[in-house]
Structures are given as structure tokens and as C-alpha cells.
Enzyme design. Structure first.
Site, PDB file in Angstrom:
ATOM      1  N   SER A 146       0.836  -1.201   0.000  1.00 18.16           N
ATOM      2  CA  SER A 146       0.000   0.000   0.000  1.00 18.16           C
ATOM      3  C   SER A 146       0.872   1.252   0.000  1.00 18.16           C
ATOM      4  O   SER A 146       1.988   1.234   0.544  1.00 18.16           O
ATOM      5  CB  SER A 146      -0.859  -0.026   1.270  1.00 18.16           C
ATOM      6  OG  SER A 146      -1.337   1.252   1.583  1.00 18.16           O
ATOM      7  N   TYR A 159      -2.788  -0.852  10.328  1.00 20.45           N
ATOM      8  CA  TYR A 159      -2.681  -1.036   8.878  1.00 20.45           C
ATOM      9  C   TYR A 159      -1.287  -0.623   8.402  1.00 20.45           C
ATOM     10  O   TYR A 159      -0.609  -1.362   7.684  1.00 20.45           O
ATOM     11  CB  TYR A 159      -3.765  -0.193   8.185  1.00 20.45           C
ATOM     12  CG  TYR A 159      -3.738  -0.225   6.673  1.00 20.45           C
ATOM     13  CD1 TYR A 159      -4.513  -1.138   5.961  1.00 20.45           C
ATOM     14  CD2 TYR A 159      -2.953   0.677   5.949  1.00 20.45           C
ATOM     15  CE1 TYR A 159      -4.498  -1.160   4.579  1.00 20.45           C
ATOM     16  CE2 TYR A 159      -2.928   0.661   4.570  1.00 20.45           C
ATOM     17  CZ  TYR A 159      -3.700  -0.254   3.885  1.00 20.45           C
ATOM     18  OH  TYR A 159      -3.670  -0.278   2.510  1.00 20.45           O
TER      19      TYR A 159
HETATM   20  N1  LIG Z   1      -7.957  -1.310  -2.682  1.00 19.54           N
HETATM   21  C1  LIG Z   1      -6.994  -0.388  -2.614  1.00 19.54           C
HETATM   22  O1  LIG Z   1      -7.232   0.824  -2.765  1.00 19.54           O
HETATM   23  C2  LIG Z   1      -5.562  -0.829  -2.393  1.00 19.54           C
HETATM   24  C3  LIG Z   1      -4.523   0.038  -2.760  1.00 19.54           C
HETATM   25  C4  LIG Z   1      -3.204  -0.339  -2.548  1.00 19.54           C
HETATM   26  C5  LIG Z   1      -2.944  -1.562  -1.932  1.00 19.54           C
HETATM   27  N2  LIG Z   1      -3.974  -2.370  -1.571  1.00 19.54           N
HETATM   28  C6  LIG Z   1      -3.655  -3.608  -0.870  1.00 19.54           C
HETATM   29  O2  LIG Z   1      -3.812  -4.702  -1.743  1.00 19.54           O
HETATM   30  C7  LIG Z   1      -4.252  -5.848  -1.003  1.00 19.54           C
HETATM   31  C8  LIG Z   1      -5.486  -6.444  -1.688  1.00 19.54           C
HETATM   32  O3  LIG Z   1      -6.463  -5.443  -1.739  1.00 19.54           O
HETATM   33  P1  LIG Z   1      -7.862  -5.563  -2.524  1.00 19.54           P
HETATM   34  O4  LIG Z   1      -8.267  -4.167  -2.792  1.00 19.54           O
HETATM   35  O5  LIG Z   1      -7.806  -6.535  -3.638  1.00 19.54           O
HETATM   36  O6  LIG Z   1      -8.771  -6.154  -1.323  1.00 19.54           O
HETATM   37  P2  LIG Z   1     -10.189  -6.915  -1.338  1.00 19.54           P
HETATM   38  O7  LIG Z   1     -10.949  -6.593  -2.571  1.00 19.54           O
HETATM   39  O8  LIG Z   1     -10.803  -6.612   0.005  1.00 19.54           O
HETATM   40  O9  LIG Z   1      -9.766  -8.467  -1.405  1.00 19.54           O
HETATM   41  C9  LIG Z   1      -9.105  -9.073  -0.335  1.00 19.54           C
HETATM   42  C10 LIG Z   1      -8.860 -10.536  -0.682  1.00 19.54           C
HETATM   43  O10 LIG Z   1      -8.163 -11.144   0.413  1.00 19.54           O
HETATM   44  C11 LIG Z   1      -8.852 -12.328   0.806  1.00 19.54           C
HETATM   45  N3  LIG Z   1      -8.672 -12.552   2.235  1.00 19.54           N
HETATM   46  C12 LIG Z   1      -9.067 -11.750   3.259  1.00 19.54           C
HETATM   47  N4  LIG Z   1      -8.782 -12.326   4.431  1.00 19.54           N
HETATM   48  C13 LIG Z   1      -8.207 -13.522   4.153  1.00 19.54           C
HETATM   49  C14 LIG Z   1      -7.704 -14.585   4.953  1.00 19.54           C
HETATM   50  N5  LIG Z   1      -7.751 -14.532   6.305  1.00 19.54           N
HETATM   51  N6  LIG Z   1      -7.174 -15.674   4.347  1.00 19.54           N
HETATM   52  C15 LIG Z   1      -7.138 -15.742   2.984  1.00 19.54           C
HETATM   53  N7  LIG Z   1      -7.592 -14.763   2.171  1.00 19.54           N
HETATM   54  C16 LIG Z   1      -8.127 -13.677   2.762  1.00 19.54           C
HETATM   55  C17 LIG Z   1     -10.312 -12.050   0.446  1.00 19.54           C
HETATM   56  O11 LIG Z   1     -11.070 -13.240   0.233  1.00 19.54           O
HETATM   57  P3  LIG Z   1     -11.929 -13.967   1.392  1.00 19.54           P
HETATM   58  O12 LIG Z   1     -12.691 -12.892   2.107  1.00 19.54           O
HETATM   59  O13 LIG Z   1     -12.780 -14.947   0.655  1.00 19.54           O
HETATM   60  O14 LIG Z   1     -10.929 -14.645   2.267  1.00 19.54           O
HETATM   61  C18 LIG Z   1     -10.136 -11.325  -0.887  1.00 19.54           C
HETATM   62  O15 LIG Z   1      -9.946 -12.270  -1.919  1.00 19.54           O
HETATM   63  C19 LIG Z   1      -4.497  -5.362   0.433  1.00 19.54           C
HETATM   64  O16 LIG Z   1      -3.413  -5.687   1.262  1.00 19.54           O
HETATM   65  C20 LIG Z   1      -4.593  -3.857   0.294  1.00 19.54           C
HETATM   66  O17 LIG Z   1      -4.171  -3.153   1.439  1.00 19.54           O
HETATM   67  C21 LIG Z   1      -5.269  -2.047  -1.816  1.00 19.54           C
END
Ligand SMILES: NC(=O)c1ccc[n+]([C@@H]2O[C@H](COP(=O)([O-])OP(=O)(O)OC[C@H]3O[C@@H](n4cnc5c(N)ncnc54)[C@H](OP(=O)(O)O)[C@@H]3O)[C@@H](O)[C@H]2O)c1
Length: 268
Positions: A146, A159
Site C-alpha cells: 500500500s 494497517y
Molecule cells: N484497494 C486499494 O485501494 C488498495 C490500494 C493499494 C494496496 N492495496 C492492498 O492490496 C491488497 C489487496 O487489496 P484488494 O483491494 O484486492 O482487497 P479486497 O478486494 O478486500 O480483497 C481481499 C482478498 O483477500 C482475501 N482474504 C481476506 N482475508 C483472508 C484470509 N484470512 N485468508 C485468505 N484470504 C483472505 C479475500 O477473500 P476472502 O474474504 O474470501 O478470504 C479477498 O480475496 C491489500 O493488502 C490492500 O491493502 C489495496
């Protein structure tokens, strides 16, 4: 910086957090380019549905449901992957959670959860697959991180700690793996139009006003950057360019950047 790239055709790629958002888009993109995608998340039904979709467009994918906050489930997942597929050529540590909260507003169990993912899961999965990857002498570990790993903001303490830890792991691992043929890529997108902020309520409102100048990118754009970074052996991808400008500004003028984050960020 660049290392050795990995072609994607016929490679085994394990993607965590692959049921939605960045992870799902990455699994789809890599499968479209000929990789065998191993999809990990907790939601078994969602994973099965996504595997069906990938298979329907001629890709190869396998659903591997696991809760990566649970050490026993990580062990079981690793054993299954090694038995059925061998060590992955590419490991994408993407699964991450965490509401943006002040430290003393964060319930201890939730704090443990946001350290477990992304940091703990990336640490333990990478450790488990490294011997096989090193023995093969090629491959890449990708960390999805992030902007808060570079530019801390108010009111997102747990976070930020987990993302800084992931950054430390990335830097240390890259040194350890120098010359082994296994590279480490850190991909840092700006705000992404996934369901992250719906899945972690209260966070979106805490994005400092100054950071709203950075345009939102799609999960597919992040996936394309991950694929390119793996193929070209790129060590770090920070995008879009407006975020890169903030990141460089943060290094050159740390006092000004943290003042702006504080001035335009959340207060209590
Ligand atoms: N969205 C943004 O703006 C952004 C920007 C920069 C970086 N990021 C980072 O990128 C990463 C992914 O973000 P995203 O936006 O794709 O998030 P997301 O849409 O909320 O997806 C999160 C994924 O992680 C899985 N997950 C959550 N808890 C889990 C667990 N205990 N075991 C296994 N899988 C788990 C979820 O599936 P299940 O719930 O089915 O387990 C889902 O597939 C994060 O670390 C976030 O901080 C995000």
C-alpha cells in the site's frame, strides 16, 4: 532496479486473496497468459466460481481455500501445493485486510488480524516455498503493498504497521535472494476500485484530502502491472505516476509530506 524476468506461459502462479479485487484480476490475467493459477482465499464458493470462469475462457486454475490468518491452514495449504503442484514459479502475496483505526481504537483481535494479513501470511508462505524456488534457481515473489508503506497517514496505525513490515520483509528478502535467480517485486498501486473499502469500512473517509489528487486505478490495471513486472524482473512498481511523485516527494521532503498528511488527514 531489474532482475531476471519470468515468462508466464506454463508457469505455476499462486495468488493469495484471489476471490476478488486485485488478486482475482491478477489470477485471471496470468491464466490468460498461459499460467496455471492457484487461487487462495477463505471463500471456497467464490473461488470455485472464479475457477469455472477462468476455465471457461480456456485458462487453467485451481481453487485452494484457506484462511491465511491461521498457521495450521497455512501449513496444510503449503503441503497440498507442494504435493499436487510443486513449488510455485511465482508467488503473489496479495491477500490483505485492515480497517483504518487509531491504535487505541483497535480491538486487540482485529489488530492481530491486520498484522496476520498481509504481513504474517506473506512471511510464512514465502518462507515455506523458498527452498523449492531456490532449488529451481528461478521465480519471483510479488508483494502487493500500500502507499501507506511509504507515506503514513493519521488514523490507520495497525494497517500502516503491517504494510511497513511487508516493506521490510521485501527489502531484506531481496538482499538474501540476490544471485539465486529468485527475484522479489513490490507493487504499490494508489487507490484501487476493488471492494477493499467496502470490506474494511471506515477507511475510505480517512484518505487525506491531499491524496485524493491521485487517480483511482482498476484491479485489472494492477494485474497488468504485476504481469509485466514478473516478465521483466522489475523490483518495484509504484503507480500511477501521481503516486510516484508523492512517494519521491516524501523522500525528498519528509517533513512537508507528513505535515500535509496530518493537516488534510483525519483527526479526533
Ligand atoms: N484497494 C486499494 O485501494 C488498495 C490500494 C493499494 C494496496 N492495496 C492492498 O492490496 C491488497 C489487496 O487489496 P484488494 O483491494 O484486492 O482487497 P479486497 O478486494 O478486500 O480483497 C481481499 C482478498 O483477500 C482475501 N482474504 C481476506 N482475508 C483472508 C484470509 N484470512 N485468508 C485468505 N484470504 C483472505 C479475500 O477473500 P476472502 O474474504 O474470501 O478470504 C479477498 O480475496 C491489500 O493488502 C490492500 O491493502 C489495496
Amino acid at each position: 532496479m531489474r532482475g531476471t524476468g519470468v515468462g508466464l506461459t506454463g508457469r505455476t502462479v499462486l495468488v493469495t486473496g484471489a476471490s476478488q479485487g486485485i488478486g482475482l484480476a491478477t489470477a485471471r490475467t496470468l491464466a490468460r497468459r498461459g499460467s496455471v493459477a492457484l487461487l487462495v482465499a477463505r471463500g471456497a464458493e467464490a473461488l470455485d466460481e472464479q475457477v469455472e470462469r477462468i476455465t471457461a475462457i480456456g485458462g487453467r486454475a485451481v481453487a485452494l481455500p484457506a484462511d491465511l490468518a491461521d498457521a495450521d491452514q497455512i501449513d496444510a495449504l503449503v503441503a497440498r501445493v507442494l504435493r499436487e503442484h510443486g513449488p510455485p514459479d511465482v508467488l503473489v502475496n496479495n491477500a490483505g485486510v485492515g480497517r483504518w483505526l487509531f491504535l487505541d481504537d483497535t480491538p486487540p483481535a482485529e489488530l492481530a488480524g491486520m498484522i496476520a494479513l498481509p504481513f504474517g501470511a506473506a512471511l510464512h508462505l514465502t518462507r515455506a516455498f523458498l527452498p523449492g524456488m531456490r532449488a529451481r534457481g528461478s521465480g519471483r515473489v510479488v508483494m502487493v503493498n500500500s502507499p501507506v508503506s511509504r507515506l503514513p497517514i493519521p488514523g490507520a496505525t495497525g494497517y500502516a504497521a503491517s504494510r511497513y513490515a511487508l516493506r521490510g520483509l521485501t527489502a531484506a528478502l531481496r538482499l538474501d535472494l540476490r544471485g539465486t535467480g529468485v527475484g522479489v517485486t513490490e507493487v504499490i498501486p494508489g487507490k484501487v476500485s476493488s471492494r477493499y473499502f467496502a470490506n474494511n469500512p471506515g477507511a475510505e473517509e480517512r484518505i487525506p484530502v491531499v491524496a485524493r489528487l491521485i487517480p483511482t486505478v482498476s484491479p485489472e490495471q494492477v494485474a497488468a502491472r504485476i504481469a509485466r513486472a514478473v516478465e521483466r524482473g522489475r523490483d518495484e512498481v509504484v503507480f500511477p505516476w501521481q503516486l510516484r511523485a508523492f512517494e519521491v516527494g516524501g523522500r525528498l521532503f519528509p517533513g512537508l509530506t507528513s505535515y500535509l498528511a496530518w493537516r488534510t488527514g483525519t483527526r479526533r
